[in-house]
Design a protein around this motif. Sequence first.
Motif, PDB file in Angstrom:
ATOM      1  N   HIS A  85       4.027   5.178  15.356  1.00 47.85           N
ATOM      2  CA  HIS A  85       3.023   4.272  14.781  1.00 47.85           C
ATOM      3  C   HIS A  85       1.885   5.044  14.121  1.00 47.85           C
ATOM      4  O   HIS A  85       1.066   4.445  13.424  1.00 47.85           O
ATOM      5  CB  HIS A  85       2.416   3.380  15.868  1.00 47.85           C
ATOM      6  CG  HIS A  85       3.267   2.209  16.243  1.00 47.85           C
ATOM      7  ND1 HIS A  85       3.617   1.237  15.350  1.00 47.85           N
ATOM      8  CD2 HIS A  85       3.843   1.850  17.415  1.00 47.85           C
ATOM      9  CE1 HIS A  85       4.370   0.328  15.965  1.00 47.85           C
ATOM     10  NE2 HIS A  85       4.527   0.681  17.215  1.00 47.85           N
ATOM     11  N   GLN A 123      -3.900  -0.814  12.589  1.00 46.71           N
ATOM     12  CA  GLN A 123      -2.769  -1.206  13.413  1.00 46.71           C
ATOM     13  C   GLN A 123      -1.466  -1.071  12.644  1.00 46.71           C
ATOM     14  O   GLN A 123      -1.423  -1.193  11.425  1.00 46.71           O
ATOM     15  CB  GLN A 123      -2.921  -2.658  13.888  1.00 46.71           C
ATOM     16  CG  GLN A 123      -2.087  -2.933  15.139  1.00 46.71           C
ATOM     17  CD  GLN A 123      -2.239  -4.338  15.674  1.00 46.71           C
ATOM     18  OE1 GLN A 123      -2.113  -5.305  14.928  1.00 46.71           O
ATOM     19  NE2 GLN A 123      -2.497  -4.466  16.959  1.00 46.71           N
ATOM     20  N   SER A 124      -0.402  -0.790  13.378  1.00 38.73           N
ATOM     21  CA  SER A 124       0.944  -0.709  12.818  1.00 38.73           C
ATOM     22  C   SER A 124       1.841  -1.599  13.672  1.00 38.73           C
ATOM     23  O   SER A 124       1.691  -1.663  14.891  1.00 38.73           O
ATOM     24  CB  SER A 124       1.412   0.749  12.872  1.00 38.73           C
ATOM     25  OG  SER A 124       2.804   0.843  12.955  1.00 38.73           O
ATOM     26  N   GLU A 125       2.745  -2.310  13.038  1.00 39.51           N
ATOM     27  CA  GLU A 125       3.724  -3.106  13.797  1.00 39.51           C
ATOM     28  C   GLU A 125       5.119  -2.750  13.331  1.00 39.51           C
ATOM     29  O   GLU A 125       5.373  -2.619  12.124  1.00 39.51           O
ATOM     30  CB  GLU A 125       3.502  -4.609  13.593  1.00 39.51           C
ATOM     31  CG  GLU A 125       4.492  -5.447  14.392  1.00 39.51           C
ATOM     32  CD  GLU A 125       4.366  -6.951  14.159  1.00 39.51           C
ATOM     33  OE1 GLU A 125       3.555  -7.585  14.839  1.00 39.51           O
ATOM     34  OE2 GLU A 125       5.099  -7.477  13.291  1.00 39.51           O
ATOM     35  N   PHE A 126       6.024  -2.566  14.281  1.00 40.52           N
ATOM     36  CA  PHE A 126       7.438  -2.335  13.977  1.00 40.52           C
ATOM     37  C   PHE A 126       8.251  -3.520  14.461  1.00 40.52           C
ATOM     38  O   PHE A 126       8.007  -4.037  15.554  1.00 40.52           O
ATOM     39  CB  PHE A 126       7.987  -1.130  14.746  1.00 40.52           C
ATOM     40  CG  PHE A 126       7.497   0.216  14.290  1.00 40.52           C
ATOM     41  CD1 PHE A 126       7.306   0.506  12.952  1.00 40.52           C
ATOM     42  CD2 PHE A 126       7.264   1.221  15.221  1.00 40.52           C
ATOM     43  CE1 PHE A 126       6.879   1.768  12.544  1.00 40.52           C
ATOM     44  CE2 PHE A 126       6.833   2.482  14.826  1.00 40.52           C
ATOM     45  CZ  PHE A 126       6.642   2.759  13.484  1.00 40.52           C
ATOM     46  N   GLN A 151       8.128  -2.269   9.014  1.00 41.14           N
ATOM     47  CA  GLN A 151       6.776  -1.894   9.451  1.00 41.14           C
ATOM     48  C   GLN A 151       5.721  -2.571   8.602  1.00 41.14           C
ATOM     49  O   GLN A 151       5.865  -2.644   7.384  1.00 41.14           O
ATOM     50  CB  GLN A 151       6.586  -0.369   9.360  1.00 41.14           C
ATOM     51  CG  GLN A 151       5.192   0.098   9.818  1.00 41.14           C
ATOM     52  CD  GLN A 151       4.985   1.601   9.735  1.00 41.14           C
ATOM     53  OE1 GLN A 151       5.635   2.273   8.938  1.00 41.14           O
ATOM     54  NE2 GLN A 151       4.094   2.139  10.552  1.00 41.14           N
ATOM     55  N   ARG A 176       3.793  -2.717  18.753  1.00 40.20           N
ATOM     56  CA  ARG A 176       2.529  -2.597  18.028  1.00 40.20           C
ATOM     57  C   ARG A 176       1.777  -1.369  18.503  1.00 40.20           C
ATOM     58  O   ARG A 176       1.756  -1.058  19.683  1.00 40.20           O
ATOM     59  CB  ARG A 176       1.647  -3.825  18.275  1.00 40.20           C
ATOM     60  CG  ARG A 176       2.227  -5.055  17.650  1.00 40.20           C
ATOM     61  CD  ARG A 176       1.206  -6.160  17.395  1.00 40.20           C
ATOM     62  NE  ARG A 176       1.985  -7.297  16.930  1.00 40.20           N
ATOM     63  CZ  ARG A 176       2.244  -8.377  17.667  1.00 40.20           C
ATOM     64  NH1 ARG A 176       1.748  -8.497  18.873  1.00 40.20           N
ATOM     65  NH2 ARG A 176       2.993  -9.351  17.182  1.00 40.20           N
ATOM     66  N   GLY A 177       1.172  -0.690  17.555  1.00 39.93           N
ATOM     67  CA  GLY A 177       0.324   0.454  17.885  1.00 39.93           C
ATOM     68  C   GLY A 177      -1.051   0.218  17.286  1.00 39.93           C
ATOM     69  O   GLY A 177      -1.159  -0.129  16.119  1.00 39.93           O
TER      70      GLY A 177
END
Lengths: 270, 270
Positions: free
Chosen positions: A109, A203-206, A234, B261-262
């Motif tokens: 992330h 923020q990052s979302e996978f 992502q 989520r990060g």
Amino acid sequence: MSSGNTAVMPWRPSGKRRSLASPGMRTAAQRGHEVRRLRDMLRAAVQGGRYPDGQLPGEAELMAAHRASRATVREALSLLRAEGLIERVQGIGTHAVVRPADERLVEAHGVIRPDQHSLLNRRTRPRLLDRSEIAAPAVVADRLGVPAGTPCLRLEYVALHQEEPVWLATNYALFPEAARLRDCPFVTDWYALMADAGVEFGQSEFIIGAEPADPLVAAVLGIAPGAPVLVTEQTIADPAGRLFDLAFIHTRADRFRFVSRGTRVPGREA
Amino acid sequence: MSSGNTAVMPWRPSGKRRSLASPGMRTAAQRGHEVRRLRDMLRAAVQGGRYPDGQLPGEAELMAAHRASRATVREALSLLRAEGLIERVQGIGTHAVVRPADERLVEAHGVIRPDQHSLLNRRTRPRLLDRSEIAAPAVVADRLGVPAGTPCLRLEYVALHQEEPVWLATNYALFPEAARLRDCPFVTDWYALMADAGVEFGQSEFIIGAEPADPLVAAVLGIAPGAPVLVTEQTIADPAGRLFDLAFIHTRADRFRFVSRGTRVPGREA
């Protein structure tokens, strides 16, 4: 494997034990389960780097360690060979072809500095396929919450590690971030590019799925069609929570696995 | 897709823009990239449930929304059909076959109470394949940090949702937890079983990879050999950090995706 041999199972079977039939009475389905279970265990050992120098034990040792018949051991090894995870060299034995990089999701992330040995710590270089401005297609615009046709940068590359393709990523980035990502040299990895370009994110979302490589993905990643691929969708948001990037990432499953940890908070009921 | 048509791309192309060749000059590789990109976008839309009632737009609408040729749209749809994600019904159109459950990793780890709508919230039931005591095979023992041959419970089941197999899990649990997991009714999901059995845990780790279903996994999950499967290797530790369970889990990628989520901690350099 569940033979009930008391010489090697020195505890009393419970009254609720449900045994498989004895070896002489195995059905084809039970044999299949045994092969599959052994394959799972050997794959974990091979991919986890648990055999010194990647050298697998010989058939006799595997039979003893797993109380499996020679046929079961051979079928399990044959499945791993078909997956491309092990190779057999006449006169030398069976060894792991390669060990995948196991990368922590928090590092993937980009929210913590990756471990020194991580593939994600400036240890890949990009082969750029495209870095052009386009009008955001409907699906991209919808996902990023902007009108269709909004200008965006399409940045598409293959991540190479030791000159070998590991993943293929297509990013769709909105402006103003897009201008900085367009004009900055792309030298190692995506997070390094964002840092070098001065692009902040919050923020990052996978969303992580799997696919068999179709001929198009296979050609770019240099793998056989049908080979296993992790597909990650992502989204990246700026510190205020506004989404500015959507990426579709295809990663070779023989070269990469995600590691995720969950810790239970004491006193909080799960 | 990168046509440079100013009627729909109302900003000035940057000097650094790298355009694809014009449509008339596309190479086969460029055509392949266009099909792949469109397939990625349409798959995200289908799996994300972004089309009302799962009904895809018609070819003409897709061509316009993605500035793609009819041939590109047809090839992208054909790849999604080959994956089993969409179906075409004569006279009605193209629709999504099913939308996968997108489950948050923290819920999959069992460390928080799952959302009411989560598959992981007692919404599956197990078809038990095995619940027997065995001597831990070498790989399992090594991974759990106990001597080979240590007694353990093998608990193997298929998780059914609406009577359809979603994942296949083989757990190897050490005692004393194993005794409670052996003697407790297994009614819905693994975390419910652990809770019902009074088994406390502190941490869960996943290693997530992908595989094409081999014939054995395919038979158990009711899918075609070669269909995409997420493979998860899970270890579970007690509150003191001692590992007591190792599981190999094969999950249908057409029915399940992981969401992660990060969040970047401000002031902490990534």
